[in-house]
Design a protein around this motif. Structure first.
Motif, PDB file in Angstrom:
ATOM      1  N   ASN A  41       5.723   5.719  30.582  1.00  0.00           N
ATOM      2  CA  ASN A  41       4.971   5.538  32.094  1.00  0.00           C
ATOM      3  C   ASN A  41       4.356   6.832  32.547  1.00  0.00           C
ATOM      4  O   ASN A  41       5.116   7.893  32.358  1.00  0.00           O
ATOM      5  CB  ASN A  41       6.189   5.100  33.069  1.00  0.00           C
ATOM      6  CG  ASN A  41       5.770   4.962  34.427  1.00  0.00           C
ATOM      7  OD1 ASN A  41       4.904   5.484  35.039  1.00  0.00           O
ATOM      8  ND2 ASN A  41       5.886   3.646  34.962  1.00  0.00           N
ATOM      9  N   GLY A  43       1.820   8.476  35.425  1.00  0.00           N
ATOM     10  CA  GLY A  43       0.793   8.185  36.465  1.00  0.00           C
ATOM     11  C   GLY A  43       0.968   6.558  36.909  1.00  0.00           C
ATOM     12  O   GLY A  43       0.102   6.102  37.642  1.00  0.00           O
ATOM     13  N   GLY A  44       2.103   6.067  36.747  1.00  0.00           N
ATOM     14  CA  GLY A  44       2.552   4.759  37.226  1.00  0.00           C
ATOM     15  C   GLY A  44       2.192   3.541  36.207  1.00  0.00           C
ATOM     16  O   GLY A  44       2.220   2.397  36.577  1.00  0.00           O
ATOM     17  N   ASP A 243       1.925  13.394  33.790  1.00  0.00           N
ATOM     18  CA  ASP A 243       2.358  12.278  34.738  1.00  0.00           C
ATOM     19  C   ASP A 243       2.084  12.862  35.997  1.00  0.00           C
ATOM     20  O   ASP A 243       1.696  12.303  37.073  1.00  0.00           O
ATOM     21  CB  ASP A 243       3.780  12.039  34.555  1.00  0.00           C
ATOM     22  CG  ASP A 243       4.558  11.012  35.279  1.00  0.00           C
ATOM     23  OD1 ASP A 243       3.868  10.397  35.773  1.00  0.00           O
ATOM     24  OD2 ASP A 243       5.566  11.332  35.759  1.00  0.00           O
ATOM     25  N   LEU A 244       2.286  14.196  36.328  1.00  0.00           N
ATOM     26  CA  LEU A 244       2.080  15.020  37.660  1.00  0.00           C
ATOM     27  C   LEU A 244       0.624  14.870  37.909  1.00  0.00           C
ATOM     28  O   LEU A 244       0.392  14.515  39.029  1.00  0.00           O
ATOM     29  CB  LEU A 244       2.845  16.292  37.588  1.00  0.00           C
ATOM     30  CG  LEU A 244       4.353  16.301  37.546  1.00  0.00           C
ATOM     31  CD1 LEU A 244       4.647  18.004  36.968  1.00  0.00           C
ATOM     32  CD2 LEU A 244       4.909  16.313  38.791  1.00  0.00           C
ATOM     33  N   ASN A 247      -0.386  11.172  38.396  1.00  0.00           N
ATOM     34  CA  ASN A 247       0.120  10.522  39.765  1.00  0.00           C
ATOM     35  C   ASN A 247      -0.907  11.359  41.078  1.00  0.00           C
ATOM     36  O   ASN A 247      -0.963  10.659  42.121  1.00  0.00           O
ATOM     37  CB  ASN A 247       1.490  11.117  40.224  1.00  0.00           C
ATOM     38  CG  ASN A 247       2.483  10.025  39.288  1.00  0.00           C
ATOM     39  OD1 ASN A 247       2.270   8.824  39.701  1.00  0.00           O
ATOM     40  ND2 ASN A 247       3.408  10.541  38.749  1.00  0.00           N
ATOM     41  N   GLU A 248      -1.082  12.764  40.926  1.00  0.00           N
ATOM     42  CA  GLU A 248      -1.881  13.339  41.949  1.00  0.00           C
ATOM     43  C   GLU A 248      -3.361  12.490  42.143  1.00  0.00           C
ATOM     44  O   GLU A 248      -3.906  12.169  43.108  1.00  0.00           O
ATOM     45  CB  GLU A 248      -2.111  14.758  41.426  1.00  0.00           C
ATOM     46  CG  GLU A 248      -2.917  15.672  42.502  1.00  0.00           C
ATOM     47  CD  GLU A 248      -2.886  17.161  42.288  1.00  0.00           C
ATOM     48  OE1 GLU A 248      -4.018  17.629  42.703  1.00  0.00           O
ATOM     49  OE2 GLU A 248      -2.162  17.552  41.842  1.00  0.00           O
ATOM     50  N   VAL A 250      -3.944   9.552  41.213  1.00  0.00           N
ATOM     51  CA  VAL A 250      -3.805   8.146  41.809  1.00  0.00           C
ATOM     52  C   VAL A 250      -3.609   8.111  43.258  1.00  0.00           C
ATOM     53  O   VAL A 250      -4.363   7.603  43.850  1.00  0.00           O
ATOM     54  CB  VAL A 250      -2.711   7.351  41.095  1.00  0.00           C
ATOM     55  CG1 VAL A 250      -2.253   6.139  41.922  1.00  0.00           C
ATOM     56  CG2 VAL A 250      -2.505   7.100  39.729  1.00  0.00           C
ATOM     57  N   LEU A 251      -2.860   9.111  43.649  1.00  0.00           N
ATOM     58  CA  LEU A 251      -2.624   9.261  45.334  1.00  0.00           C
ATOM     59  C   LEU A 251      -4.142   9.634  45.801  1.00  0.00           C
ATOM     60  O   LEU A 251      -4.165   9.195  47.029  1.00  0.00           O
ATOM     61  CB  LEU A 251      -1.513  10.570  45.462  1.00  0.00           C
ATOM     62  CG  LEU A 251      -0.268   9.928  45.114  1.00  0.00           C
ATOM     63  CD1 LEU A 251       0.600  11.387  45.296  1.00  0.00           C
ATOM     64  CD2 LEU A 251       0.300   8.862  46.008  1.00  0.00           C
TER      65      LEU A 251
END
Length: 254
Positions: A41, A43-44, A243-244, A247-248, A250-251
């Motif tokens: 998993n 970034g979701g 991942d960090l 995720n940024e 995606v946000l």
């Protein structure tokens, strides 16, 4: 190295293209260094999903095929829209299995399935999740425009080879390579450009590859990928960093 092609140019290339480009995502199930990384998993969503989405967004790729020996990876790949028309033989899924044999296996399958060999296979490794559809299209456009045997993703070398050293057992440093007798090369701004292969993309002419089993020829061109899209996931730290960052992204997209 200037090779950016605007979107209108790429669209024009795609409309008049007589070459056929097929995306190949290679994702082995076993990984001693980072077990399960291809579907970890990030970034979701599973790591491989980022590469599949980029491939499906390309104007050039006629098909996007995943070569894997893992039923779990195959299921995930299908879920995100890729084809998994065959399972990779076990002898091509070992730590020691040459990647060239995996590519050859896929090309031979495509030749049989489509009745002819594709002009280009576009190798996309799941460990480069920041690659975009536009990166794929620009690299394919270079191959088509310059009649390339291959186009390889590269990044500007952060640590220039002229500054690379070796170290003896006693700690003594010496030059890794012979330096030119130009004192100005000690100034970073005056160093000649140097690039490193980053694994982001390989656009490979199938006919040449099947003869020579290499994608490096005197007609191999580079496609420069910026640092922010060149991260190659090889370690747990790379995975955490990706991942960090994803995720940024995606946000920000929400």
């Amino acid at each position: 190295m200037a090779n950016r092609v605007d979107e209108l140019s790429i669209f024009a290339f795609g409309l008049i293209s007589v070459a056929r480009f097929v995306g190949l995502i290679t994702a082995r199930g076993g990984s001693k260094g980072l077990p399960g990384k291809n579907i970890a998993n990030v970034g979701g969503q599973p790591l491989i999903a980022w590469t599949i989405k980029a491939a499906l967004g390309s104007r050039y790729l006629k098909r996007t095929i995943v070569s894997t020996d893992s039923d779990e990876i195959a299921d995930v790949a299908k879920q995100f829209g890729a084809e998994v028309p065959f399972m990779r033989p076990a002898d091509l899924a070992q730590d020691s299995s040459p990647h060239s044999d995996v590519i050859r296996h896929a090309i031979l399958w495509l030749e049989k399935d489509e009745g002819r060999m594709p002009d280009y296979i576009v190798l996309l490794q799941p460990t480069s999740p920041f690659r975009t559809a536009l990166d794929i299209d620009e690299a394919c456009a270079i191959a088509e425009r310059d009649d390339a045997d291959s186009v390889v993703g590269v990044s500007a070398q952060k640590s220039h080879p002229y500054w690379t050293k070796t170290m003896k057992a006693n700690g003594l440093l010496s030059d890794f390579m012979q330096l030119p007798h130009h004192s100005e090369y000690w100034q970073r701004q005056k160093l000649p450009p140097a690039y490193v292969i980053n694994g982001v993309i390989y656009v490979i002419r199938c006919s040449h590859f099947m003869r020579e089993a290499t994608y490096f020829t005197n007609k191999t061109f580079g496609y420069v990928v910026p640092p922010e899209r060149s991260l190659d996931i090889d370690t747990a730290w790379d995975l955490k960093l990706a991942d960090l960052l994803l995720n940024e992204i995606v946000l920000k997209g929400k």
